[in-house]
Design an enzyme around this catalytic site. Structure first.
Site, PDB file in Angstrom:
ATOM      1  CG  HIS A 112      33.505 -58.957   2.773  1.00 24.20           C
ATOM      2  ND1 HIS A 112      33.182 -57.689   1.854  1.00 24.20           N
ATOM      3  CD2 HIS A 112      34.547 -58.738   3.494  1.00 24.20           C
ATOM      4  CE1 HIS A 112      34.362 -56.751   2.299  1.00 24.20           C
ATOM      5  NE2 HIS A 112      35.182 -57.590   3.304  1.00 24.20           N
ATOM      6  CG  HIS A 153      34.395 -50.412   5.648  1.00 26.80           C
ATOM      7  ND1 HIS A 153      34.336 -50.111   7.034  1.00 26.80           N
ATOM      8  CD2 HIS A 153      34.489 -51.865   5.941  1.00 26.80           C
ATOM      9  CE1 HIS A 153      34.660 -51.067   7.766  1.00 26.80           C
ATOM     10  NE2 HIS A 153      34.913 -51.922   7.130  1.00 26.80           N
ATOM     11  NE  ARG A 205      43.870 -53.707  10.542  1.00 28.63           N
ATOM     12  CZ  ARG A 205      42.927 -52.969  10.614  1.00 28.63           C
ATOM     13  NH1 ARG A 205      43.022 -51.489  11.292  1.00 28.63           N
ATOM     14  NH2 ARG A 205      41.542 -53.162  10.463  1.00 28.63           N
ATOM     15  CD  GLU A 265      34.463 -58.272  10.435  1.00 32.32           C
ATOM     16  OE1 GLU A 265      34.230 -57.016  10.000  1.00 32.32           O
ATOM     17  OE2 GLU A 265      33.853 -59.018   9.910  1.00 32.32           O
ATOM     18  CD  GLN A 287      39.004 -52.204  12.081  1.00 31.77           C
ATOM     19  OE1 GLN A 287      39.294 -51.661  11.079  1.00 31.77           O
ATOM     20  NE2 GLN A 287      38.145 -53.428  11.940  1.00 31.77           N
ATOM     21  CG  ASN A 343      36.373 -55.319  -1.740  1.00 27.70           C
ATOM     22  OD1 ASN A 343      35.854 -54.300  -1.744  1.00 27.70           O
ATOM     23  ND2 ASN A 343      36.078 -56.356  -1.171  1.00 27.70           N
TER      24      ASN A 343
END
Length: 726
Positions: free
Chosen positions: A44, A90, A111, A307, A309, A526
């Site tokens: 990833h 996701h 973001r 992770e 947020q 991605n």
């Protein structure tokens, strides 16, 4: 703690990768260091299986300000305005916990955009679910749609476009891809490259918790029957805090306080600090006891890999700490100087004055593994399926079956859950070929669209890759926009499987070919690998998000018929290609065969001619012809406006099914006033574009002469019942 093979396996590292880590460090790593390597070397974050192929994509152009490598791509739309955009996956989190997985997907992509100085102006999504009959599909659909709407609506960014598809290939691995688009001034774009020695490294936003630990690693592995056990790796989002964080960041960006800024996304504090230092060829030192935590007794390992947020990392100019802190405190957000930049080129981690980890930055970035994985070329079957050999079924019955299927039914049940008009600049929302957002206070607008075509890519990856770029291009053309650039989210199965890696490599060949010919560069994206469960991989599903520019926006170009007694023209030649079509899939349950051929010369020529006609204000409405062919495109234009059509039977093709349901590419439907017909035909002839006058609009009825006749209201009813009854 002694590092055992079990611990190495749990962190998703191969034995040879662990051996390489020991060589780099010249010692055994401790658990914290192992966790950091695991985060930065997973698929990833490192793109270790895809980087070799991604380098081949066209990423430059006169319209490109920033291509891949930053938080998002940046393009120039003139007048010192820039558009910043990106799409990301996701998938795994959304399958495990659909609401929070989808919600935090939206939060994360937002973001990526506002960290570069852009105010987000639009959200899009591409969501894929298993068979509607699968026992998990309904709850996953409800959770994902609620999560997307819940986050976007709360933060006040319009969700303007997207796609929802169903296929049993996604039964055990759904896809949730979120795209965000923002607007910035060209001279106020912010990057993540660190600069300067001994500069303050500042943590801002929410506190750090234990949610999302190993989230990036989880996204880099296949599921098994124990996927539910991975719920703790799914992050929890808070859109209200994200709104505060966005406003605080944009306020601070008004002056020259920020050297660099990075979202804490996948791998959290680890990836943000390493990426900033790596791009700036610097080191970074963090004092982890200063990290704001919302849970007691959090360890350095948990802090670095969390992770949680709504968090950012900022490197500030000297003397700006007090001013910056006042802004974040005003917005009721944490602001803590947790470290500094160094000239050591190392990531140095301290906890209560003790050094708990030290790793060379290049070991985590440039020395991450790059694999040239074996891949097999797709073997294409020469078997052909002919409509004449299939069970006889009426044209009208076929049309009704397609329009009432889950994949072609009206998606208003979904889109009505999204606020599409907040911010007041959405001038054309979902349901059309592309959404249109006005640049606030200006006469220009952008068009945005997102598309995928897994069946074409599974059948013939090169053609499928070419087609999906062209489909996205046509959608922007159809609303009068000049296509400028794309972002892509490449959803595939296990790259260690040569068949899957072959699908990936060949899809990228097709994407590359279309993007180069159409001058449609890739500026961000991605890769999402390991989409599968128990060795069963999804079909290759590259998703393309495109942005186009309307320089002088006057009124939206309709995708539905505007009035009666208009002439209907099809642009582009119809050959009647039915393999991989909606007709075969929905009516005959046949998914074999090749996709239609993609002729890039025709694609570009036809598209530019249609754009010229739109800009000359010679058409009432335009719609591209895609899944379902001419008849489905006409039905979509009729149902939205309640205006019927009277269509002539085809003269050249002997089989009407091939003509009306064939999915040949590079085609559009145009609605033209009689008094504009000559001028439209003149442009098409001068452009050497094939076209046909196939009929006219009329009141009430959807009709093919001497073949079918049905009221538009009945078509609308068939098209709107599936979601209501599901």
């Amino acid at each position: 703690m002694k590092i055992t093979q079990k611990i190495i396996d749990k962190h998703g590292l191969k034995s040879e990768e662990y051996t390489n880590i020991k060589k780099i460090l010249k010692r055994e790593p401790n658990l914290l260091e192992l966790g950091i390597f695991s985060a930065m070397w997973n698929e990833h974050c490192s793109y270790k299986s895809s980087r070799k192929h991604l380098k081949k994509l066209p990423t430059k152009g006169k319209q490109v300000i920033q291509g891949p490598g930053e938080n998002a791509g940046v393009i120039d739309i003139g007048d010192d305005d820039a558009i910043i955009f990106k799409i990301e996956s996701h998938n795994h989190p959304s399958y495990i916990e659909p609401y929070q997985g989808a919600a935090t997907g939206v939060g994360g992509i937002l973001r990526d955009v506002f960290t570069m100085g852009a105010r987000p102006i639009a959200l899009l999504n591409s969501i894929h679910f298993g068979s509607p009959n699968h026992f998990k599909t309904k709850s996953l659909l409800n959770g994902v749609v609620s999560g997307i709407g819940g986050y976007g609506n709360c933060i006040g960014i319009p969700t303007v476009a997207g796609e929802t598809k169903f296929n049993d290939t996604y039964n055990e691995n759904i896809l949730v891809n979120a795209m965000a688009v923002g607007h910035a001034k060209k001279n106020k774009i912010f990057y993540s490259k660190a600069k300067g020695n001994n500069k303050s490294v500042v943590y801002v936003g929410s506190k750090t918790g234990r949610d999302g630990i190993h989230g990036a690693s989880m996204a880099s592995a296949e599921f098994d029957e124990n996927s539910e056990d991975k719920k703790p790796t799914v992050q929890v989002g808070d859109p209200f805090t994200e709104k505060l964080l966005m406003e605080a960041c944009l306020e601070l960006m008004k002056d020259n306080s920020i050297i660099s800024i990075q979202d804490m996304g996948a791998a959290g504090l680890t990836s943000s600090s390493v990426e900033m230092a790596s791009k700036g060829d610097l080191g970074i030192e963090l004092n982890l006891e200063k990290v704001p935590c919302r849970e007691e007794n959090m360890t350095p390992y948990e802090m670095m890999l969390s992770e949680s947020q709504e968090r950012m990392l900022i490197i500030l100019e000297d003397g700006k700490e007090k001013y910056a802190k006042s802004i974040f405190e005003k917005w009721d957000l944490d602001f803590v100087v947790i470290g500094k930049t160094t000239n050591t080129n190392k990531l140095t981690l301290k906890f209560n004055s003790e050094t708990v980890g030290e790793i060379p930055i290049d070991a985590l970035a440039s020395k991450a593994p790059i694999y040239d994985r074996k891949w097999n070329k797709k073997k294409i079957s020469n078997k052909r399926i002919k409509i004449k050999n299939l069970k006889k079924i009426k044209i009208l019955d076929s049309l009704i079956k397609i329009l009432s299927s889950p994949n072609h039914s009206n998606k208003k049940w979904i889109t009505n859950q999204f606020d599409q008009m907040v911010m007041c600049d959405t001038v054309q929302k979902s349901g059309s070929d592309a959404a249109i957002i006005r640049i606030h206070g200006r006469e220009k607008a952008i068009a945005v669209a997102v598309d995928s075509s897994a069946n074409y890519c599974k059948s013939h990856p090169i053609t499928g890759g070419k087609q999906i770029v062209c489909e996205n291009w046509r959608n922007l053309i159809s609303v009068g926009a000049k296509p400028l650039a794309i972002t892509n989210c490449l959803n595939f199965g296990n790259p260690e499987n040569p068949e899957i890696m072959g699908e990936f490599a060949e899809c990228l060949m097709g994407i590359k070919e279309s993007c180069e010919y159409l001058d449609y560069p890739v500026v961000s994206g991605n890769v999402s690998f390991y989409n599968g469960t128990n060795k069963k991989n999804i079909s290759p599903t590259p998703v393309i998000g495109g942005v186009g520019l309307i320089r002088q926006f006057k009124k939206p170009m309709n995708h539905h018929f505007k009035k009666e007694n208009s002439i209907i023209i099809t642009v582009g030649k119809t050959f009647g290609h039915l393999e991989q079509s909606a007709l075969y899939e929905e009516v005959y349950s046949i998914s074999d065969g090749r996709p239609p051929e993609v002729n890039l010369i025709n694609e570009k020529n036809n598209g530019e001619a249609v754009l010229n006609i739109i800009n000359s204000e010679l058409v009432n409405s335009v719609h591209d012809i895609s899944s379902g062919g001419i008849l489905v495109a006409l039905a979509e234009m009729s149902m939205e406006s309640n205006i019927g059509v009277l269509i002539n039977k085809p003269k050249k093709l002997t089989n009407q099914f091939e003509y009306f349901f064939g999915e040949d590419q590079s085609r559009y439907v145009l609605e033209v006033d009689q008094n504009n017909l000559k001028n439209v035909e003149k442009i098409l002839k001068e452009s050497n574009v094939f076209y046909e006058n196939i009929g006219a609009t009329q009141k009430t009825f959807f009709e093919i002469k001497k073949e079918i006749k049905i009221s538009v209201k009945e078509l609308y009813k068939a098209n709107n019942q599936w979601y209501t009854n599901y």
